[in-house]
Enzyme design. Structure first.
Site, PDB file in Angstrom:
ATOM      1  N   ASP A   1      13.723   3.288  -0.616  1.00 14.04           N
ATOM      2  CA  ASP A   1      14.548   3.310   0.584  1.00 14.04           C
ATOM      3  C   ASP A   1      13.978   2.344   1.621  1.00 14.04           C
ATOM      4  OD1 ASP A   1      12.520   4.619   2.152  1.00 14.04           O
ATOM      5  OD2 ASP A   1      13.093   6.531   1.257  1.00 14.04           O
TER       6      ASP A   1
ATOM      7  N   ASP B   1      -0.586   1.667  18.213  1.00 17.74           N
ATOM      8  CA  ASP B   1      -1.495   0.524  18.097  1.00 17.74           C
ATOM      9  C   ASP B   1      -1.054  -0.450  16.993  1.00 17.74           C
ATOM     10  OD1 ASP B   1      -3.601  -0.587  19.441  1.00 17.74           O
ATOM     11  OD2 ASP B   1      -5.158   0.652  18.525  1.00 17.74           O
TER      12      ASP B   1
ATOM     13  N   SER C   1     -11.206  -0.781  -0.532  1.00 17.84           N
ATOM     14  CA  SER C   1      -9.900  -0.784   0.137  1.00 17.84           C
ATOM     15  C   SER C   1     -10.013  -1.136   1.605  1.00 17.84           C
ATOM     16  CB  SER C   1      -9.261   0.609   0.065  1.00 17.84           C
ATOM     17  OG  SER C   1      -8.685   0.843  -1.178  1.00 17.84           O
TER      18      SER C   1
ATOM     19  N   HIS D   1      -3.837   5.891   3.891  1.00 22.26           N
ATOM     20  CA  HIS D   1      -4.454   4.678   3.355  1.00 22.26           C
ATOM     21  C   HIS D   1      -3.831   3.401   3.907  1.00 22.26           C
ATOM     22  CE1 HIS D   1      -5.886   2.018   0.044  1.00 22.26           C
ATOM     23  NE2 HIS D   1      -6.895   2.863   0.015  1.00 22.26           N
TER      24      HIS D   1
ATOM     25  N   ASN E   1      -4.612  -4.104  24.154  1.00 21.40           N
ATOM     26  CA  ASN E   1      -3.425  -3.456  24.721  1.00 21.40           C
ATOM     27  C   ASN E   1      -3.810  -2.174  25.448  1.00 21.40           C
ATOM     28  OD1 ASN E   1      -4.139  -2.047  22.434  1.00 21.40           O
ATOM     29  ND2 ASN E   1      -2.038  -1.652  21.763  1.00 21.40           N
TER      30      ASN E   1
ATOM     31  N   TYR F   1      -7.852 -11.038 -11.818  1.00 18.64           N
ATOM     32  CA  TYR F   1      -7.042 -12.138 -12.350  1.00 18.64           C
ATOM     33  C   TYR F   1      -7.628 -13.466 -11.897  1.00 18.64           C
ATOM     34  CZ  TYR F   1      -3.428  -8.820 -13.705  1.00 18.64           C
ATOM     35  OH  TYR F   1      -2.752  -7.793 -14.288  1.00 18.64           O
TER      36      TYR F   1
ATOM     37  N   ALA G   1      -7.690  -7.473  -8.921  1.00 18.29           N
ATOM     38  CA  ALA G   1      -8.749  -8.315  -8.340  1.00 18.29           C
ATOM     39  C   ALA G   1      -9.309  -9.334  -9.341  1.00 18.29           C
ATOM     40  CB  ALA G   1      -9.872  -7.426  -7.803  1.00 18.29           C
TER      41      ALA G   1
ATOM     42  N   ASP H   1       0.832  -1.207   0.000  1.00 17.06           N
ATOM     43  CA  ASP H   1       0.000   0.000   0.000  1.00 17.06           C
ATOM     44  C   ASP H   1       0.871   1.263   0.000  1.00 17.06           C
ATOM     45  OD1 ASP H   1      -2.267   1.887   0.914  1.00 17.06           O
ATOM     46  OD2 ASP H   1      -3.284  -0.037   0.776  1.00 17.06           O
TER      47      ASP H   1
ATOM     48  N   ASN I   1     -13.858   0.625  -6.796  1.00 17.48           N
ATOM     49  CA  ASN I   1     -14.846   1.577  -6.274  1.00 17.48           C
ATOM     50  C   ASN I   1     -15.622   2.301  -7.358  1.00 17.48           C
ATOM     51  OD1 ASN I   1     -13.820   0.952  -3.812  1.00 17.48           O
ATOM     52  ND2 ASN I   1     -13.083   2.995  -3.305  1.00 17.48           N
TER      53      ASN I   1
END
Ligand SMILES: [Ca+2]
Ligand SMILES: [Ca+2]
Ligand SMILES: [Ca+2]
Length: 469
Positions: free
Chosen positions: A234, A197, A404, A243, A257, A351, A349, A188, A336
């Site tokens: 990098d 978190d 997504s 996103h 947690n 394939y 999606a 992504d 979308n």
């Protein structure tokens, strides 16, 4: 690369602007590998050719020059090696006639496939405005993960995640909460790797020494301690939008947690692979292949893909097929643009491979979300994707909508399954996820399984499959 890429993106006929405005993109029918899809956005002058050997590549380059055409810049290291040939990148020099050179390449009999360096983007809903993080001079250093509380403490914002209840995740947690042993690639815009978190659930490369400037494990990447940034090239795949941090949190924000939210899985190893970036959240075919190949080569068992675009890419197909051959599951957002993928496929999606799960989005009422792509033949399952609350950069939380956001719910269920049943490969995992859905009337004509995923039912089914009741 950021500046150069935006200058060099080629938008033929301005078509690219339309799908971007719709918050999705237009899919295209399968084409023969030697017919270029000229409608899809691509990096100007950059191509990939598949041929059997480097000797072939040298001959191809020489033959182009022999016809009085300019020298092509070719990269001798293949970007991908497949049973059907090696993919090489070739670049047409600036100011030369790319069209004429490509025609010559397409006529060359030793080239079995050729395609442009397509542009892909995050699958963002048109109803969410992008919220890029403030510009930074550089990506931050990795922080040290604090220790987890000795006893579980409830996540204060958990109530805001209706999607978890919809897919019966809390009920599933009595059977499985995930595991750090499951490596899942979040392919992504990167992840806020210092998010309190998420920090516990980041994958780290056990064979790499951080910050010594050496490629200790000799995998071709220097200091790749938590993944790789194929966009910025990098070792700091920090999220420059919201996103990738959001998708990562839906998969596996740390559960119990005492902080924020929980993912579908409380625990996992999130491999942070970034190839999308900038204001549009865009990246190249080269970056997509690099990310997927890195995930396969470095031990990911599941990949989560909330992006799409391009035309039919044989190279992208080839690398996802390699993942299939290694038993790696490939979960992809259906798109979308509120259209049928049966008519206009959405890649990756659409394939047709045994390890690909295509995911549509539903809302709080289990209706197909108004932006979601669908397809009785091509879209497998639905998952919550409207108003999904999750982690965002700078340690924050926020809501986003899109397929997504639906795909990472399916990825989270795959993590729960894989952590309890590590021997299940991608074909069995896919079969269980597809067969354990809750049937929804309104989805029956729109989605292959006619249903929305259910984590608890999936785990029960896996137990039955393994005879471990
Ligand atoms: Ca390395
Ligand atoms: Ca190193
Ligand atoms: Ca939490």
């Amino acid at each position: 690369m950021r500046a150069t890429l935006s200058r060099r993106i080629f938008w033929p006929l301005g078509l690219a602007a339309v799908p971007l405005l719709l918050g999705g993109w237009i899919g295209f029918p399968d084409v023969h590998p030697l017919e270029l899809d000229r409608q899809a956005p691509a990096v100007f002058g950059e191509y990939f050719v598949r041929t059997e050997s480097q000797e072939n590549l040298e001959r191809i380059i020489a033959s182009v020059e022999g016809q009085g055409l300019p020298t092509l810049l070719a990269y001798r290291k293949p970007i991908l090696v497949t049973p059907r040939g090696r993919w090489y990148k070739v670049v047409v020099p600036p100011n030369e006639d790319a069209e004429r050179i490509v025609q010559r390449l397409m006529e060359n009999e030793s080239i079995s496939a050729i395609e442009p360096n397509y542009i892909y983007t995050v699958i963002r809903s048109a109803f969410d405005s992008p919220k890029p993080a403030p510009p930074r001079s550089s990506d931050p250093d990795y922080a040290v993960a604090p220790s987890l509380p000795d006893t579980p403490i409830a996540d204060p914002l958990l109530e805001r995640l209706y999607g978890l209840k919809k897919i019966s995740a809390p009920a599933a947690w009595t059977r499985s909460v995930g595991s750090k042993r499951v490596v899942v690639a979040n392919i992504d815009t990167g992840i806020d790797y210092n998010h309190p978190d998420l920090i516990q659930n980041l994958w780290s490369n056990p064979k790499e020494v951080c910050g010594d400037g050496l490629d200790n494990d000799q995998n071709g990447f220097i200091d790749d301690c938590i993944g790789w940034d194929f966009y910025g090239k990098d070792s700091r795949p920090y999220d420059d939008s919201d996103h990738g941090t959001h998708t990562a949190g839906t998969i596996a924000a740390t559960g119990f947690n005492g902080v924020g939210v929980s993912g579908v899985a409380h625990s996992a190893s999130l491999m942070n692979l970034k190839f999308l970036g900038g204001p549009a959240g865009s990246g190249t075919l080269e970056g997509a292949i690099g990310s997927i190949k890195y995930a396969i080569d470095n031990g990911a068992q599941i990949m989560s893909n909330s992006w799409g675009g391009g035309g039919f890419s044989q190279a992208l197909f080839d690398v996802i097929q390699e993942a299939e051959s290694k038993g790696v599951l490939f979960i992809a957002a259906a798109g979308n643009s509120a259209t049928s993928n049966d008519v206009r496929p959405t890649f990756p999606a659409s394939y047709r491979l045994g390890n690909v799960i295509s995911v549509a989005a539903t809302d709080q009422m289990d209706r197909l979300a108004r932006f979601s792509c669908y397809g009785k033949m091509t879209v497998h399952v639905a998952a919550p994707g409207q108003n999904i609350f999750s982690t965002i950069p700078n340690g924050g939380y926020g809501s986003l909508s899109g397929t997504s956001m639906a795909a990472p719910h399916v990825t989270g269920v795959a993590v729960l399954l894989k952590s309890s049943f590590p021997e299940l490969d991608s074909v069995v995992l896919k079969d269980i996820i597809l067969r354990s859905v809750d049937s929804i009337d309104s989805l029956s004509t729109r989605i292959q399984t006619g249903g929305r995923i259910n984590a608890e039912k999936a785990l029960r089914m896996a137990e039955e499959y393994q005879g471990k009741r």
